[in-house]
Design an enzyme around this catalytic site. Structure first.
Site, PDB file in Angstrom:
ATOM      1  N   HIS A  74      93.435  -5.972 -82.283  1.00  0.00           N
ATOM      2  CA  HIS A  74      93.522  -7.434 -82.199  1.00  0.00           C
ATOM      3  C   HIS A  74      93.149  -7.914 -80.805  1.00  0.00           C
ATOM      4  O   HIS A  74      93.139  -7.139 -79.850  1.00  0.00           O
ATOM      5  CB  HIS A  74      94.910  -7.964 -82.574  1.00  0.00           C
ATOM      6  CG  HIS A  74      96.042  -7.466 -81.720  1.00  0.00           C
ATOM      7  ND1 HIS A  74      96.794  -6.360 -82.037  1.00  0.00           N
ATOM      8  CD2 HIS A  74      96.562  -7.926 -80.559  1.00  0.00           C
ATOM      9  CE1 HIS A  74      97.720  -6.165 -81.114  1.00  0.00           C
ATOM     10  NE2 HIS A  74      97.601  -7.098 -80.194  1.00  0.00           N
ATOM     11  N   HIS A  87      95.241 -10.408 -73.877  1.00  0.00           N
ATOM     12  CA  HIS A  87      94.946  -8.970 -73.892  1.00  0.00           C
ATOM     13  C   HIS A  87      94.122  -8.608 -75.115  1.00  0.00           C
ATOM     14  O   HIS A  87      93.996  -9.401 -76.046  1.00  0.00           O
ATOM     15  CB  HIS A  87      96.227  -8.125 -73.818  1.00  0.00           C
ATOM     16  CG  HIS A  87      97.158  -8.247 -75.001  1.00  0.00           C
ATOM     17  ND1 HIS A  87      98.192  -9.143 -75.049  1.00  0.00           N
ATOM     18  CD2 HIS A  87      97.206  -7.573 -76.172  1.00  0.00           C
ATOM     19  CE1 HIS A  87      98.844  -9.014 -76.201  1.00  0.00           C
ATOM     20  NE2 HIS A  87      98.263  -8.074 -76.907  1.00  0.00           N
ATOM     21  N   GLU A 141      96.198  -3.316 -74.397  1.00  0.00           N
ATOM     22  CA  GLU A 141      97.304  -2.753 -75.172  1.00  0.00           C
ATOM     23  C   GLU A 141      96.747  -1.596 -75.980  1.00  0.00           C
ATOM     24  O   GLU A 141      95.679  -1.719 -76.589  1.00  0.00           O
ATOM     25  CB  GLU A 141      97.869  -3.833 -76.114  1.00  0.00           C
ATOM     26  CG  GLU A 141      99.015  -3.351 -77.000  1.00  0.00           C
ATOM     27  CD  GLU A 141      99.548  -4.447 -77.918  1.00  0.00           C
ATOM     28  OE1 GLU A 141      98.854  -5.461 -78.132  1.00  0.00           O
ATOM     29  OE2 GLU A 141     100.671  -4.272 -78.433  1.00  0.00           O
TER      30      GLU A 141
HETATM   31 CO    CO Z   1      99.086  -7.372 -78.773  1.00  0.00          CO
END
Ligand code: CO
Length: 134
Positions: free
Chosen positions: A7, A79, A130
């Site tokens: 994502h 992020h 991440e």
């Molecule tokens: Co995230």
């Protein structure tokens, strides 16, 4: 080592308004609000055919993203999340190469109930990364 883009996270001040933008203006499928008190955020996931957008809103002024939203009142990309098969092996390899893992270096539980880690943006082209074990 890294796999699929899981994502892209966009931090916003108003989660309801951001959700409406993606649902009504852009015509996307959106989830309900998922509170992640351990991460200091409420999240909504936007489902796209090839990835997801994670809308993030700080829970309060102590949230790790509160300062980011204060600096970016219209919202902004916070992020990107890449998938890895083995998060501890990925961490050990990255740390051995001098990359900084945020926090104490131990994975926490992310929005999908899977282990996640964050990598210092200064080590990765100015982008907070991440890693999520899938
Ligand atoms: Co995230």
């Amino acid at each position: 080592m890294i796999g699929r883009l899981n994502h892209v996270a966009i931090a916003v001040a108003d989660l309801d308004a951001a959700t409406a933008t993606y649902r009504d203006t852009l015509g996307a499928t959106v989830s309900g609000v998922l509170p992640l008190p351990d991460h200091g955020v409420n999240t909504v996931f936007v489902e796209l055919p090839n990835t997801k957008i994670e809308l993030l809103q700080p829970l309060d002024a102590m949230s790790p993203i509160a300062a980011f939203v204060a600096r970016n009142p219209a919202g902004g990309i916070h992020h990107v999340c890449y998938e890895v098969d083995d998060i501890l092996a990925a961490r050990d390899k990255l740390q051995a190469e001098g990359a900084r893992v945020l926090g104490d270096g131990e994975p926490t539980t992310g929005a999908h109930g899977k282990p996640v880690l964050f990598l210092h943006p200064k080590d990765f082209c100015g982008t907070l990364i991440e890693l999520e074990q899938v």
